[in-house]
Design a protein around this motif. Structure first.
Motif, PDB file in Angstrom:
ATOM      1  N   TYR A 123      15.964  13.069  22.581  1.00 23.80           N
ATOM      2  CA  TYR A 123      16.927  13.012  21.482  1.00 23.80           C
ATOM      3  C   TYR A 123      17.937  11.897  21.730  1.00 23.80           C
ATOM      4  CZ  TYR A 123      15.336  17.736  20.243  1.00 23.80           C
ATOM      5  OH  TYR A 123      14.584  18.833  19.885  1.00 23.80           O
ATOM      6  N   GLU A 166      21.018  12.106  17.108  1.00 26.33           N
ATOM      7  CA  GLU A 166      20.118  13.229  16.803  1.00 26.33           C
ATOM      8  C   GLU A 166      20.661  14.533  17.375  1.00 26.33           C
ATOM      9  OE1 GLU A 166      15.772  10.968  16.537  1.00 26.33           O
ATOM     10  OE2 GLU A 166      16.574  11.568  18.480  1.00 26.33           O
ATOM     11  N   GLU A 207      23.238  15.718  14.971  1.00 27.98           N
ATOM     12  CA  GLU A 207      22.574  16.251  13.777  1.00 27.98           C
ATOM     13  C   GLU A 207      21.966  17.627  14.060  1.00 27.98           C
ATOM     14  OE1 GLU A 207      19.755  13.328  12.638  1.00 27.98           O
ATOM     15  OE2 GLU A 207      21.264  11.837  12.032  1.00 27.98           O
ATOM     16  N   LEU A 208      21.394  17.800  15.254  1.00 26.99           N
ATOM     17  CA  LEU A 208      20.832  19.096  15.634  1.00 26.99           C
ATOM     18  C   LEU A 208      21.905  20.176  15.579  1.00 26.99           C
ATOM     19  CD1 LEU A 208      18.503  18.594  18.754  1.00 26.99           C
ATOM     20  CD2 LEU A 208      17.855  19.499  16.523  1.00 26.99           C
ATOM     21  N   SER A 209      23.049  19.880  16.205  1.00 25.22           N
ATOM     22  CA  SER A 209      24.128  20.866  16.255  1.00 25.22           C
ATOM     23  C   SER A 209      24.627  21.235  14.868  1.00 25.22           C
ATOM     24  CB  SER A 209      25.278  20.331  17.104  1.00 25.22           C
ATOM     25  OG  SER A 209      26.339  21.240  17.138  1.00 25.22           O
ATOM     26  N   ASP A 210      24.683  20.245  14.000  1.00 24.10           N
ATOM     27  CA  ASP A 210      25.223  20.461  12.657  1.00 24.10           C
ATOM     28  C   ASP A 210      24.210  21.138  11.734  1.00 24.10           C
ATOM     29  OD1 ASP A 210      27.508  20.289  11.163  1.00 24.10           O
ATOM     30  OD2 ASP A 210      27.054  18.327  10.304  1.00 24.10           O
ATOM     31  N   SER A 211      22.961  21.283  12.211  1.00 24.87           N
ATOM     32  CA  SER A 211      21.906  21.828  11.348  1.00 24.87           C
ATOM     33  C   SER A 211      21.812  23.349  11.401  1.00 24.87           C
ATOM     34  CB  SER A 211      20.549  21.231  11.746  1.00 24.87           C
ATOM     35  OG  SER A 211      20.127  21.726  13.013  1.00 24.87           O
ATOM     36  N   VAL A 212      22.566  23.973  12.304  1.00 21.90           N
ATOM     37  CA  VAL A 212      22.500  25.431  12.431  1.00 21.90           C
ATOM     38  C   VAL A 212      23.905  26.016  12.320  1.00 21.90           C
ATOM     39  CG1 VAL A 212      20.415  25.429  13.848  1.00 21.90           C
ATOM     40  CG2 VAL A 212      22.639  25.290  14.960  1.00 21.90           C
ATOM     41  N   ALA A 219      18.350  23.168  18.681  1.00 24.30           N
ATOM     42  CA  ALA A 219      19.569  23.077  17.874  1.00 24.30           C
ATOM     43  C   ALA A 219      20.540  24.206  18.220  1.00 24.30           C
ATOM     44  CB  ALA A 219      19.225  23.117  16.383  1.00 24.30           C
ATOM     45  N   GLU A 220      20.018  25.393  18.455  1.00 20.41           N
ATOM     46  CA  GLU A 220      20.886  26.530  18.784  1.00 20.41           C
ATOM     47  C   GLU A 220      21.505  26.371  20.170  1.00 20.41           C
ATOM     48  OE1 GLU A 220      18.318  29.868  18.228  1.00 20.41           O
ATOM     49  OE2 GLU A 220      18.630  29.954  16.058  1.00 20.41           O
ATOM     50  N   ARG A 257      24.338  23.770  19.690  1.00 16.81           N
ATOM     51  CA  ARG A 257      25.505  24.316  18.995  1.00 16.81           C
ATOM     52  C   ARG A 257      26.262  25.308  19.890  1.00 16.81           C
ATOM     53  NH1 ARG A 257      27.709  23.680  13.848  1.00 16.81           N
ATOM     54  NH2 ARG A 257      29.745  24.706  13.986  1.00 16.81           N
TER      55      ARG A 257
END
Length: 492
Positions: A320, A324, A327-332, A372-373, A376
């Motif tokens: 990553y 990215e 973006e992963l963190s913000d996606s969940v 992603a989880e 976050r």
């Protein structure tokens, strides 16, 4: 206005670099000249730094300056803390410096506490107990019957040793000495009682000098070899964090700072050390800053957890970029699970992913399943840990903290900056990312008379960089979730 040129040598525990700074027209610009690895050498179970290779890298940077036909106004060196070299009576290095990662200090604090109780040591030095502090390294060397320690005529911390190799001048700079747990923060001198315990002569450390003082000039031999003129070497904030904090672009005094990277350091600037029962129990530290200030701070495991997860995922072929990750963190959704970033289980686990999952399971939370989880969880937890430390700071600070300045590489993480503002319910100002190099250069500039005060220096920093400001959002929600975080970290 005349343009000035400065050479900043910024040495970290894994890599180093040389930087050319141009100061003029009310602004500062940086140009990286060289970058090199800094590796630990392991010999017969002992860990050393190759200071001769570091010195060659320092000269390589000066040779690039010569190739560009630039006349330097000054040179400054900053490094990590605590490590040092022994010099013999003839001025030669007696051996390579041991690394703070050498296990020879394991269990040493407990041995020293038999001679001087832990609380008494804190009252003398105001420094948090870490087994790799210089005091414990020297006590370990004494117990080893180290011949280098026995023959040492001088002990120089790493930035002072490199300055000595350039100039022949032996000094003990204030900020780097303050990391050693040998300096008394009230007297700003090496504590005689600790030297007695170590069996060291009172003259083994040179008198303390402050950032901005001239150490000396390049020797004829060095100037000739590198093709540069005999520029002055100025004592900067020799400890890299001291240099970084010097570059905080504050317009007042009522602020806290967060030097954000693999490890985070959160603190305030004060005029006198804070040595209270609370500061002792909360394990806060009093380190030297520029202009004779005290950096009252606490270490926090910063992006270490994320970096170890990324490394682990990379081993499975999943890589990553920094963007990215955000973006992963913000996606969940947030607030699904929390960890205490400073829990001992995260210090150096075989698998950070497994360690995080185990912490969540142990504390009765949802266990992160996707990348992603996990990301976050780390970001939310860091934002809450920053709030926890900031609230501890406010209890002991002699002023009302009005804003948080985030500096260093982590200042570029816009999502975490916003989450932090939400968590602490306070304005967050992010930047500069290159705080250590800028602070190094600013103290060189002050040393040659360009500035009279830290406030003038910080004004130039504000005029030289773009700052991002973040304001709190969803404060009531974050307050509610913060109580859950506190309950969880108390369960561990």
């Amino acid at each position: 206005m005349k343009t000035h040129y400065f050479f900043a040598f910024d040495l970290g525990a894994t890599s180093g670099r040389s930087i050319l700074a141009t100061v003029g027209g009310g602004k500062i610009t940086l140009k990286e000249l060289t970058r090199f690895p800094n590796k630990i050498i392991s010999v017969h179970g002992k860990c050393y730094w190759d200071i001769y290779a570091i010195f060659e890298a320092l000269k390589d940077g000066l040779k690039v300056v010569a190739a560009e036909k630039i006349k330097l106004d000054a040179i400054g060196i900053d490094t990590w803390g605590v490590d040092f070299v022994y010099l013999g009576e003839d001025g030669s290095l007696l051996n390579l410096p041991r690394s703070y990662r050498d296990p020879y200090t394991n269990g040493i604090p407990e041995e020293l506490f038999k001679v001087l109780p832990r609380k008494d040591l804190y009252e003398l030095t105001g420094i948090q107990i870490m087994n790799f502090n210089s005091l414990f390294q020297l006590y370990a060397a004494k117990l080893e019957n180290s011949p280098a320690l026995e023959k040492a005529h001088d002990i120089l911390f790493i930035p002072d040793a490199l300055s000595y190799m350039l100039t022949g001048g032996k000094v003990c700079e204030y900020t780097i000495a303050s990391t050693s747990q040998l300096l008394n923060p009230k007297t700003r001198r090496i504590e005689p009682e600790l030297l007695d315990i170590l069996g060291l002569n009172s003259n083994v450390f040179r008198p303390i000098i402050m950032p901005g003082e001239t150490i000396g000039f390049l020797t004829e031999d060095i100037a000739r070899e590198c093709g540069v003129h005999k520029a002055p070497v100025i004592a900067v904030g020799g400890h890299d964090t001291a240099s970084a904090v010097a570059a905080v672009p504050a317009d007042g005094e009522n602020f806290a700072y967060l030097s954000s990277g693999t490890w985070s350091l959160m603190g305030i600037e004060v005029k006198e050390p804070i040595l209270t029962q609370d500061s002792y129990e909360m394990n806060f530290t009093n380190e030297g800053g520029v202009d004779g200030s005290i950096r009252f701070l606490k270490n926090i495991a910063g992006m270490w957890l994320l970096e170890q997860c990324r490394k682990e995922w990379g081993g499975t072929g999943v890589h990553y970029s920094y963007n990215e990750i955000v973006e992963l963190s913000d996606s969940v959704a947030g607030f699904q699970s929390f960890v205490d970033p400073d829990d001992a289980s995260f210090a150096n686990p075989v698998s950070m992913v497994v360690a995080i999952a185990a912490f969540c399971e142990k504390t009765g939370q949802n266990v992160p399943k996707t990348h992603a989880e996990f990301v976050r969880c780390i970001f939310d937890s860091l934002a809450f840990k920053y709030r926890y430390v900031l609230e501890c700071l406010q209890k002991m600070a002699p002023f009302n903290i009005e804003k948080l300045h985030i500096i260093g590489g982590g200042s570029q993480n816009k999502l975490l900056n916003q989450l932090t503002a939400n968590s602490i319910n306070m304005q967050v100002v992010a930047g500069p990312a290159e705080a250590t190099a800028i602070g190094n250069v600013m103290m060189q500039s002050k040393g040659i008379g360009m500035f009279d005060s830290l406030q003038e220096m910080r004004l130039m920093v504000r005029n030289s960089i773009d700052l991002d400001t973040f304001y709190p959002q969803d404060v009531h929600l974050w307050d509610s979730e913060y109580n859950k975080f506190l309950n969880i970290i108390q369960k561990k």
